[in-house]
Design an enzyme around this catalytic site. Structure first.
Site, PDB file in Angstrom:
ATOM      1  N   LYS A 195     -11.509   6.594  -9.972  1.00  0.00           N
ATOM      2  CA  LYS A 195     -11.731   5.144  -9.842  1.00  0.00           C
ATOM      3  C   LYS A 195     -13.060   4.795  -9.165  1.00  0.00           C
ATOM      4  CE  LYS A 195      -7.441   4.074 -11.234  1.00  0.00           C
ATOM      5  NZ  LYS A 195      -6.421   3.581 -10.355  1.00  0.00           N
ATOM      6  N   SER A 215       0.719   2.200 -10.123  1.00  0.00           N
ATOM      7  CA  SER A 215       1.278   3.545  -9.923  1.00  0.00           C
ATOM      8  C   SER A 215       0.897   4.137  -8.562  1.00  0.00           C
ATOM      9  CB  SER A 215       0.816   4.464 -11.054  1.00  0.00           C
ATOM     10  OG  SER A 215      -0.591   4.501 -11.108  1.00  0.00           O
ATOM     11  N   ASP A 224      -2.915  -1.103  -1.300  1.00  0.00           N
ATOM     12  CA  ASP A 224      -2.853  -1.432  -2.728  1.00  0.00           C
ATOM     13  C   ASP A 224      -3.808  -0.528  -3.506  1.00  0.00           C
ATOM     14  OD1 ASP A 224      -2.238  -2.701  -5.086  1.00  0.00           O
ATOM     15  OD2 ASP A 224      -2.849  -4.701  -4.446  1.00  0.00           O
ATOM     16  N   GLU A 281      -1.763 -10.287  -5.690  1.00  0.00           N
ATOM     17  CA  GLU A 281      -2.440  -9.226  -4.931  1.00  0.00           C
ATOM     18  C   GLU A 281      -3.554  -9.823  -4.077  1.00  0.00           C
ATOM     19  OE1 GLU A 281      -3.772  -6.434  -7.879  1.00  0.00           O
ATOM     20  OE2 GLU A 281      -1.986  -5.194  -7.653  1.00  0.00           O
TER      21      GLU A 281
HETATM   22  C1  A5P Z   1      -2.383  -4.225 -10.776  1.00  0.00           C
HETATM   23  O1  A5P Z   1      -2.655  -5.243 -11.626  1.00  0.00           O
HETATM   24  C2  A5P Z   1      -3.687  -3.644 -10.355  1.00  0.00           C
HETATM   25  O2  A5P Z   1      -4.478  -4.474  -9.613  1.00  0.00           O
HETATM   26  C3  A5P Z   1      -3.494  -2.298  -9.719  1.00  0.00           C
HETATM   27  O3  A5P Z   1      -3.784  -2.290  -8.368  1.00  0.00           O
HETATM   28  C4  A5P Z   1      -4.425  -1.422 -10.418  1.00  0.00           C
HETATM   29  O4  A5P Z   1      -4.249  -1.621 -11.802  1.00  0.00           O
HETATM   30  C5  A5P Z   1      -4.261   0.039 -10.059  1.00  0.00           C
HETATM   31  O5  A5P Z   1      -3.149   0.564 -10.683  1.00  0.00           O
HETATM   32  P1  A5P Z   1      -2.887   2.116 -10.730  1.00  0.00           P
HETATM   33  O6  A5P Z   1      -2.674   2.549  -9.331  1.00  0.00           O
HETATM   34  O7  A5P Z   1      -1.631   2.248 -11.565  1.00  0.00           O
HETATM   35  O8  A5P Z   1      -4.062   2.748 -11.384  1.00  0.00           O
END
Ligand code: A5P
Length: 235
Positions: free
Chosen positions: A130, A36, A89, A112
């Site tokens: 986070k 997101s 990311d 990723e």
């Molecule tokens: C995807 O699998 C993840 O590595 C995302 O980078 C991670 O979950 C962060 O996602 P949100 O930005 O939705 O919290």
């Protein structure tokens, strides 16, 4: 007309995304993250592309590729470009002291990491929820494993004490974009994440872990009162 209600957390994600996208320059190959928060970055990038910015993006997931195409962000791949100038990311957790990331809870993991490893710079973008002192303790550690004999890989992880649980999607094993499975593991609170990543990757059948050690050059944190940029302090 309906309008999405922006929660405080979304506003923080978006602020972090906007700040990171300000680092994108004309001519760059840009790694496009998944999740997101990364979607806010793709949206901000699309606005700049519409205004004339010339970049190409390498998506870290099929979902991201679809989002980028829908918004008009041009895409490329590793056949055309080996090096990524800047990847933006999200992350599931960020260790504020080390900038080690935990990623993959959204299911994009190996791609990723491949994109991050090919990047000259990687900026992680997160909301303040986070930030953690020690990574991998707020939730499970995603570990991507091959499908063939996944039960045996999982057994070995269990024997090592990581309590693996196969990730499911509507009752069936969740498959990554690469067609692999994910087992969500519990890690000991005292684990050294770099050593753990290496130990897990040494198991035959393990493809990648959600530990992103030494990959983020900076982290942009969206906070209630603006953004904060974290960079590693020189040792
Ligand atoms: C995807 O699998 C993840 O590595 C995302 O980078 C991670 O979950 C962060 O996602 P949100 O930005 O939705 O919290």
């Amino acid at each position: 007309m309906t309008e999405a209600i922006s929660t405080g957390q979304d506003a923080q994600k978006q602020a972090a995304a906007l700040r990171a996208v300000a680092e994108v320059e004309d001519g760059m190959v840009v790694g496009l993250g998944s999740g997101s928060t990364a979607t806010f970055a793709i949206e901000a990038l699309a606005v700049r592309v519409a205004a004339g910015l010339r970049i190409v993006g390498i998506p870290t997931s099929e979902t991201t590729a679809r989002t980028a195409r829908r918004l008009g962000v041009p895409l490329t791949d590793f056949a055309a470009h080996r090096q990524v100038d800047l990847t933006i990311d999200g992350a599931d957790e960020v260790e504020s002291e080390t900038l080690t990331l935990i990623k993959g809870r959204g299911g994009a993991l190996l791609r990723e990491k491949i994109v991050a490893l090919a990047s000259t710079r990687m900026i992680a973008i997160v909301d303040e929820s986070k930030l953690v002192r020690r990574g991998g303790l707020q939730g499970p550690l995603p570990v991507e494993i091959v499908r063939f004999g996944w039960q045996t890989v999982s057994d070995r992880l269990a024997a090592m004490g990581y309590r693996p649980r196969l990730r499911l999607d509507r009752g069936k094993p969740f498959a990554t974009d690469g067609g692999n499975y994910i087992v969500d593991c519990a890690i000991p609170p005292t684990a050294d994440l770099a050593e753990l990543d290496s130990a897990l990757r040494s198991l035959v059948g393990v493809i990648a872990t959600g530990i992103f050690f030494g990959l983020a050059s900076a982290v942009v944190v969206g906070r209630a009162r603006g953004v904060e940029i974290l960079e590693l302090r020189p040792r």
